[in-house]
Design a protein around this motif. Structure first.
Motif, PDB file in Angstrom:
ATOM      1  N   ILE A 100      -8.072   0.491  -6.925  1.00  0.00           N
ATOM      2  CA  ILE A 100      -8.777   1.015  -8.084  1.00  0.00           C
ATOM      3  C   ILE A 100     -10.064   1.637  -7.549  1.00  0.00           C
ATOM      4  O   ILE A 100     -10.781   1.004  -6.776  1.00  0.00           O
ATOM      5  N   THR A 101     -10.349   2.860  -7.942  1.00  0.00           N
ATOM      6  CA  THR A 101     -11.601   3.506  -7.548  1.00  0.00           C
ATOM      7  C   THR A 101     -12.716   2.977  -8.444  1.00  0.00           C
ATOM      8  O   THR A 101     -12.574   2.942  -9.669  1.00  0.00           O
ATOM      9  N   ASP A 102     -13.820   2.574  -7.831  1.00  0.00           N
ATOM     10  CA  ASP A 102     -14.965   2.059  -8.567  1.00  0.00           C
ATOM     11  C   ASP A 102     -15.621   3.197  -9.352  1.00  0.00           C
ATOM     12  O   ASP A 102     -16.178   4.119  -8.766  1.00  0.00           O
ATOM     13  N   GLU A 103     -15.543   3.139 -10.663  1.00  0.00           N
ATOM     14  CA  GLU A 103     -16.076   4.200 -11.512  1.00  0.00           C
ATOM     15  C   GLU A 103     -17.604   4.287 -11.455  1.00  0.00           C
ATOM     16  O   GLU A 103     -18.183   5.289 -11.849  1.00  0.00           O
ATOM     17  N   LYS A 106     -21.415   5.900  -6.432  1.00  0.00           N
ATOM     18  CA  LYS A 106     -22.360   7.019  -6.495  1.00  0.00           C
ATOM     19  C   LYS A 106     -21.651   8.378  -6.529  1.00  0.00           C
ATOM     20  O   LYS A 106     -21.968   9.244  -7.348  1.00  0.00           O
ATOM     21  N   PHE A 107     -20.681   8.569  -5.644  1.00  0.00           N
ATOM     22  CA  PHE A 107     -19.960   9.850  -5.620  1.00  0.00           C
ATOM     23  C   PHE A 107     -19.104  10.026  -6.874  1.00  0.00           C
ATOM     24  O   PHE A 107     -19.058  11.106  -7.458  1.00  0.00           O
ATOM     25  N   VAL A 108     -18.445   8.967  -7.303  1.00  0.00           N
ATOM     26  CA  VAL A 108     -17.616   9.036  -8.509  1.00  0.00           C
ATOM     27  C   VAL A 108     -18.494   9.389  -9.710  1.00  0.00           C
ATOM     28  O   VAL A 108     -18.119  10.224 -10.541  1.00  0.00           O
ATOM     29  N   SER A 109     -19.671   8.789  -9.798  1.00  0.00           N
ATOM     30  CA  SER A 109     -20.610   9.101 -10.890  1.00  0.00           C
ATOM     31  C   SER A 109     -21.058  10.556 -10.835  1.00  0.00           C
ATOM     32  O   SER A 109     -21.193  11.218 -11.874  1.00  0.00           O
ATOM     33  N   PHE A 110     -21.297  11.070  -9.637  1.00  0.00           N
ATOM     34  CA  PHE A 110     -21.688  12.473  -9.451  1.00  0.00           C
ATOM     35  C   PHE A 110     -20.597  13.403  -9.991  1.00  0.00           C
ATOM     36  O   PHE A 110     -20.867  14.329 -10.755  1.00  0.00           O
ATOM     37  N   PRO A 143     -13.958   6.339  -1.827  1.00  0.00           N
ATOM     38  CA  PRO A 143     -13.549   6.456  -3.232  1.00  0.00           C
ATOM     39  C   PRO A 143     -12.720   7.722  -3.438  1.00  0.00           C
ATOM     40  O   PRO A 143     -13.029   8.773  -2.880  1.00  0.00           O
ATOM     41  N   ILE A 144     -11.678   7.616  -4.218  1.00  0.00           N
ATOM     42  CA  ILE A 144     -10.781   8.743  -4.454  1.00  0.00           C
ATOM     43  C   ILE A 144     -10.876   9.177  -5.913  1.00  0.00           C
ATOM     44  O   ILE A 144     -10.759   8.366  -6.821  1.00  0.00           O
ATOM     45  N   VAL A 145     -11.114  10.470  -6.106  1.00  0.00           N
ATOM     46  CA  VAL A 145     -11.127  11.076  -7.433  1.00  0.00           C
ATOM     47  C   VAL A 145     -10.165  12.253  -7.372  1.00  0.00           C
ATOM     48  O   VAL A 145     -10.300  13.122  -6.515  1.00  0.00           O
ATOM     49  N   THR A 146      -9.191  12.267  -8.266  1.00  0.00           N
ATOM     50  CA  THR A 146      -8.230  13.360  -8.315  1.00  0.00           C
ATOM     51  C   THR A 146      -8.485  14.160  -9.581  1.00  0.00           C
ATOM     52  O   THR A 146      -8.551  13.585 -10.668  1.00  0.00           O
ATOM     53  N   PHE A 180     -23.241  19.717  -3.995  1.00  0.00           N
ATOM     54  CA  PHE A 180     -22.927  18.604  -3.097  1.00  0.00           C
ATOM     55  C   PHE A 180     -24.062  18.313  -2.119  1.00  0.00           C
ATOM     56  O   PHE A 180     -24.360  17.160  -1.839  1.00  0.00           O
ATOM     57  N   ASN A 181     -24.719  19.343  -1.594  1.00  0.00           N
ATOM     58  CA  ASN A 181     -25.834  19.121  -0.674  1.00  0.00           C
ATOM     59  C   ASN A 181     -26.942  18.328  -1.350  1.00  0.00           C
ATOM     60  O   ASN A 181     -27.537  17.440  -0.737  1.00  0.00           O
ATOM     61  N   ASN A 182     -27.246  18.667  -2.611  1.00  0.00           N
ATOM     62  CA  ASN A 182     -28.266  17.905  -3.333  1.00  0.00           C
ATOM     63  C   ASN A 182     -27.833  16.464  -3.529  1.00  0.00           C
ATOM     64  O   ASN A 182     -28.645  15.532  -3.422  1.00  0.00           O
ATOM     65  N   PHE A 183     -26.564  16.244  -3.802  1.00  0.00           N
ATOM     66  CA  PHE A 183     -26.043  14.888  -3.945  1.00  0.00           C
ATOM     67  C   PHE A 183     -26.228  14.106  -2.647  1.00  0.00           C
ATOM     68  O   PHE A 183     -26.647  12.952  -2.656  1.00  0.00           O
ATOM     69  N   CYS A 184     -25.945  14.746  -1.519  1.00  0.00           N
ATOM     70  CA  CYS A 184     -26.051  14.063  -0.230  1.00  0.00           C
ATOM     71  C   CYS A 184     -27.488  13.689   0.120  1.00  0.00           C
ATOM     72  O   CYS A 184     -27.729  12.726   0.842  1.00  0.00           O
ATOM     73  N   LYS A 185     -28.451  14.460  -0.386  1.00  0.00           N
ATOM     74  CA  LYS A 185     -29.874  14.187  -0.090  1.00  0.00           C
ATOM     75  C   LYS A 185     -30.413  13.027  -0.904  1.00  0.00           C
ATOM     76  O   LYS A 185     -31.415  12.437  -0.531  1.00  0.00           O
TER      77      LYS A 185
END
Length: 186
Positions: A100-103, A106-110, A143-146, A180-185
């Motif tokens: 189960i991917t954790d909803e 951080k990335f899933v929330s993004f 985490p996997i999001v499809t 994505f770059n802003n997310f990574c920062k």
């Protein structure tokens, strides 16, 4: 004959429910028994397609199937001297454990925020299937999001995809990549 009894009792194999996934499923996908003469085969092979849910693993499911089969012997549903061996079918791609991917990741929330901004709401769906997502999850443990376009009749002769939805998903991917770059920062 004993293999047929095993198959007829498959519905008694305990299946696990999960609050986000459909209940586990198990069905016979192949039965093979043969002989060179006019006699009853002395062995048979039954392939069971089994879709698991957490917390089970490939190994724990193999053990559960063996325990179920041994229970049929002790309950006199099968002859006591029947030898049962549970093995995983050989295949190029290793088997994947369910996940189960954790909803709240951080990335899933993004990604969920991007979907919400583009489509107004986020719907998390889970299913019992095997795909590239399983391989990525197993190999990378991320985490996997499809995300995909709207359509219908998947894997059928009349499968279809909405062209408008493809354009919308393309715009969503562009938005995710651009930020994505802003997310990574963060």
């Amino acid at each position: 004959e004993e293999a047929a009894k095993l198959i007829c009792n498959l519905e008694k194999l305990p299946l696990t429910s999960h609050n986000k996934l459909p209940k586990e499923s198990a069905f016979v996908s192949l039965v093979h028994g043969s002989t060179e003469s006019l006699s009853i085969p002395d062995s048979a092979r039954i392939e069971i397609d089994f879709h698991m849910v957490p917390p089970h693993s490939v190994e724990s499911t193999k053990e559960r199937i063996m325990k179920w089969a041994e229970g049929l012997k002790s309950g006199n549903k099968l002859k006591g001297d029947v030898e049962i061996d549970v093995q995983m079918k050989e295949r190029k791609t290793p088997y994947s454990n369910p996940y189960i991917t954790d909803e709240k990741d951080k990335f899933v929330s993004f990604v969920a925020d991007k979907i919400k901004r583009n489509f107004g709401k986020v719907v998390f769906n889970y299913g019992l299937s095997v795909g590239d997502e399983n391989v990525l999850r197993r190999k990378l443990n991320i985490p996997i999001v499809t995300i995909g376009p709207a359509g219908g009749n998947a894997h059928a002769a009349d499968e279809w995809v909405s062209l408008r939805s493809m354009e919308e998903v393309g715009q969503l991917f562009t938005s995710i990549i651009n930020d994505f770059n802003n997310f990574c920062k963060e």
